[in-house]
Motif scaffolding. Structure first.
Motif, PDB file in Angstrom:
ATOM      1  N   GLU A   1       0.822  -1.206   0.000  1.00 39.70           N
ATOM      2  CA  GLU A   1       0.000   0.000   0.000  1.00 39.70           C
ATOM      3  C   GLU A   1       0.859   1.259   0.000  1.00 39.70           C
ATOM      4  N   LEU A   2       2.012   1.211   0.653  1.00 39.02           N
ATOM      5  CA  LEU A   2       2.937   2.339   0.591  1.00 39.02           C
ATOM      6  C   LEU A   2       3.414   2.562  -0.841  1.00 39.02           C
ATOM      7  N   ILE A   3       3.704   1.478  -1.534  1.00 43.79           N
ATOM      8  CA  ILE A   3       4.111   1.590  -2.937  1.00 43.79           C
ATOM      9  C   ILE A   3       2.987   2.195  -3.765  1.00 43.79           C
ATOM     10  N   MET A   4       1.750   1.816  -3.476  1.00 44.10           N
ATOM     11  CA  MET A   4       0.605   2.377  -4.188  1.00 44.10           C
ATOM     12  C   MET A   4       0.515   3.882  -3.979  1.00 44.10           C
ATOM     13  N   LEU A   5       0.823   4.331  -2.758  1.00 48.57           N
ATOM     14  CA  LEU A   5       0.813   5.767  -2.486  1.00 48.57           C
ATOM     15  C   LEU A   5       1.896   6.476  -3.291  1.00 48.57           C
ATOM     16  N   ILE A   6       3.053   5.845  -3.423  1.00 47.45           N
ATOM     17  CA  ILE A   6       4.154   6.441  -4.183  1.00 47.45           C
ATOM     18  C   ILE A   6       3.812   6.518  -5.666  1.00 47.45           C
ATOM     19  N   LEU A   7       3.240   5.449  -6.195  1.00 48.17           N
ATOM     20  CA  LEU A   7       2.965   5.381  -7.641  1.00 48.17           C
ATOM     21  C   LEU A   7       1.800   6.263  -8.054  1.00 48.17           C
ATOM     22  N   GLY A   8       0.776   6.280  -7.245  1.00 46.26           N
ATOM     23  CA  GLY A   8      -0.394   7.081  -7.582  1.00 46.26           C
ATOM     24  C   GLY A   8      -1.384   6.369  -8.478  1.00 46.26           C
ATOM     25  N   SER A   9      -0.889   5.653  -9.488  1.00 54.19           N
ATOM     26  CA  SER A   9      -1.785   4.943 -10.413  1.00 54.19           C
ATOM     27  C   SER A   9      -1.022   3.842 -11.116  1.00 54.19           C
ATOM     28  N   GLY A  10      -1.775   2.891 -11.645  1.00 50.61           N
ATOM     29  CA  GLY A  10      -1.182   1.833 -12.457  1.00 50.61           C
ATOM     30  C   GLY A  10      -1.324   2.171 -13.930  1.00 50.61           C
TER      31      GLY A  10
ATOM     32  N   CYS B   1      16.587  -8.112  -4.817  1.00 54.00           N
ATOM     33  CA  CYS B   1      17.773  -7.503  -5.424  1.00 54.00           C
ATOM     34  C   CYS B   1      18.479  -6.586  -4.439  1.00 54.00           C
ATOM     35  N   ASN B   2      19.704  -6.232  -4.756  1.00 49.76           N
ATOM     36  CA  ASN B   2      20.493  -5.322  -3.936  1.00 49.76           C
ATOM     37  C   ASN B   2      20.134  -3.875  -4.270  1.00 49.76           C
ATOM     38  N   PRO B   3      20.377  -2.946  -3.338  1.00 49.92           N
ATOM     39  CA  PRO B   3      19.972  -1.553  -3.551  1.00 49.92           C
ATOM     40  C   PRO B   3      20.498  -0.931  -4.841  1.00 49.92           C
ATOM     41  N   HIS B   4      21.739  -1.229  -5.224  1.00 46.91           N
ATOM     42  CA  HIS B   4      22.303  -0.602  -6.410  1.00 46.91           C
ATOM     43  C   HIS B   4      21.676  -1.109  -7.706  1.00 46.91           C
ATOM     44  N   GLU B   5      20.892  -2.205  -7.610  1.00 45.83           N
ATOM     45  CA  GLU B   5      20.262  -2.786  -8.791  1.00 45.83           C
ATOM     46  C   GLU B   5      18.817  -2.341  -8.966  1.00 45.83           C
ATOM     47  N   ILE B   6      18.290  -1.617  -7.998  1.00 44.82           N
ATOM     48  CA  ILE B   6      16.846  -1.442  -7.916  1.00 44.82           C
ATOM     49  C   ILE B   6      16.249  -0.762  -9.135  1.00 44.82           C
ATOM     50  N   VAL B   7      16.862   0.314  -9.628  1.00 44.35           N
ATOM     51  CA  VAL B   7      16.278   1.027 -10.769  1.00 44.35           C
ATOM     52  C   VAL B   7      16.268   0.139 -12.007  1.00 44.35           C
ATOM     53  N   GLU B   8      17.373  -0.505 -12.274  1.00 45.72           N
ATOM     54  CA  GLU B   8      17.462  -1.389 -13.441  1.00 45.72           C
ATOM     55  C   GLU B   8      16.434  -2.501 -13.377  1.00 45.72           C
ATOM     56  N   ARG B   9      16.271  -3.101 -12.198  1.00 49.96           N
ATOM     57  CA  ARG B   9      15.331  -4.211 -12.051  1.00 49.96           C
ATOM     58  C   ARG B   9      13.880  -3.738 -12.147  1.00 49.96           C
TER      59      ARG B   9
ATOM     60  N   LYS C   1      10.678   5.229 -16.292  1.00 54.76           N
ATOM     61  CA  LYS C   1      11.754   5.851 -15.519  1.00 54.76           C
ATOM     62  C   LYS C   1      11.212   6.639 -14.326  1.00 54.76           C
ATOM     63  N   SER C   2      10.115   7.354 -14.530  1.00 53.81           N
ATOM     64  CA  SER C   2       9.577   8.186 -13.450  1.00 53.81           C
ATOM     65  C   SER C   2       9.166   7.349 -12.249  1.00 53.81           C
ATOM     66  N   LYS C   3       8.421   6.270 -12.489  1.00 50.10           N
ATOM     67  CA  LYS C   3       7.981   5.412 -11.388  1.00 50.10           C
ATOM     68  C   LYS C   3       9.161   4.693 -10.746  1.00 50.10           C
ATOM     69  N   ALA C   4      10.087   4.205 -11.559  1.00 47.00           N
ATOM     70  CA  ALA C   4      11.248   3.498 -11.020  1.00 47.00           C
ATOM     71  C   ALA C   4      12.076   4.415 -10.142  1.00 47.00           C
ATOM     72  N   LEU C   5      12.298   5.635 -10.594  1.00 50.11           N
ATOM     73  CA  LEU C   5      13.095   6.581  -9.819  1.00 50.11           C
ATOM     74  C   LEU C   5      12.359   7.045  -8.566  1.00 50.11           C
ATOM     75  N   ALA C   6      11.038   7.171  -8.649  1.00 45.50           N
ATOM     76  CA  ALA C   6      10.257   7.572  -7.475  1.00 45.50           C
ATOM     77  C   ALA C   6      10.378   6.525  -6.365  1.00 45.50           C
ATOM     78  N   VAL C   7      10.264   5.258  -6.735  1.00 40.07           N
ATOM     79  CA  VAL C   7      10.398   4.177  -5.752  1.00 40.07           C
ATOM     80  C   VAL C   7      11.813   4.133  -5.191  1.00 40.07           C
ATOM     81  N   ALA C   8      12.816   4.220  -6.077  1.00 45.53           N
ATOM     82  CA  ALA C   8      14.209   4.180  -5.635  1.00 45.53           C
ATOM     83  C   ALA C   8      14.531   5.359  -4.719  1.00 45.53           C
ATOM     84  N   ALA C   9      13.994   6.533  -5.051  1.00 45.67           N
ATOM     85  CA  ALA C   9      14.241   7.717  -4.227  1.00 45.67           C
ATOM     86  C   ALA C   9      13.622   7.563  -2.843  1.00 45.67           C
TER      87      ALA C   9
END
Length: 218
Positions: free
Chosen positions: A23-32, A52-60, A69-77
């Protein structure tokens, strides 16, 4: 069909500690997306984070269909911010200098920030709590705000900290008076005050090291 309130409304009502990880991830993403509902996307993201390890998160994350990119970076941030903000947990404080890296980011502000680090019986940090924000050269500190969080987390001791935006780290008369008052309260509530640290971006001043109201034997 039973009505299920929106996750945002739940959090506003119950607090940010309430939601599950997904649910926290859902709050970050906003929408599917039209191809992947947000709940399903959140599950996939949690599975990826756990595998995965932290340094791999965006790529994965970018491998997940519908994650750009926007959603991946939002989660990683969000993950990185959480890591930075909680890096102090369980860190053991052996000397006054040890606490400084965990509070020094407050020094960038042009107002005084009064912060309390709560420690357990092993002098490990349980939490760091912002008590009050003041003006350029003073903060208003009430004992209630200083000790409430320490009591909640069952701390055995605390360290008082605040920044001096002026860069002059010598404690003011008000700093000393406030510390004296808080020491009196600490005897009543049974939570020791180990030190009072004044800091800026580069240096710090320890009441303990300078033998003001504290001694090295305390």
């Amino acid at each position: 069909m039973e009505y299920k309130p929106d996750i945002r409304e739940k959090v506003l009502k119950l607090g940010i500690e309430y939601p599950l990880d997904e649910e926290l991830i859902m709050l970050i993403l906003g929408s599917g997306t039209s191809q992947m509902p947000i709940a399903q996307m959140a599950r996939k993201i949690i599975q990826t984070i756990d595998s995965c390890n932290p340094h791999e998160i965006v790529e994965r994350l970018l491998r997940i269909k519908g994650i750009g990119k926007s959603k991946a970076l939002a989660v990683a941030a969000a993950l990185e911010l959480g890591r930075r903000r909680n890096a102090h947990l369980k860190s053991q404080i052996r000397t006054p200098e040890d606490i400084v890296p965990f509070v020094q980011h407050y020094a960038i502000h042009s107002q005084e920030h009064f912060v309390v680090a709560a420690l357990n019986g092993c002098h490990e940090i349980v939490c760091i709590h912002l008590v009050s924000i003041g003006t350029v050269n003073r903060t208003l500190v009430h004992p209630r705000e200083v000790f409430t969080e320490a009591i909640r987390v069952k701390a055995t001791s605390i360290i008082l900290c605040h920044n001096h935006p002026s860069g002059n780290l010598v404690p003011s008369d008000e700093d000393i008076e406030t510390t004296e008052l808080l020491l009196e309260v600490s005897d009543i509530v049974g939570i020791d005050i180990l030190d009072h640290i004044i800091f800026d971006c580069n240096n710090y001043f320890s009441f303990l090291e300078n033998k003001i109201l504290f001694s090295q034997d305390d």
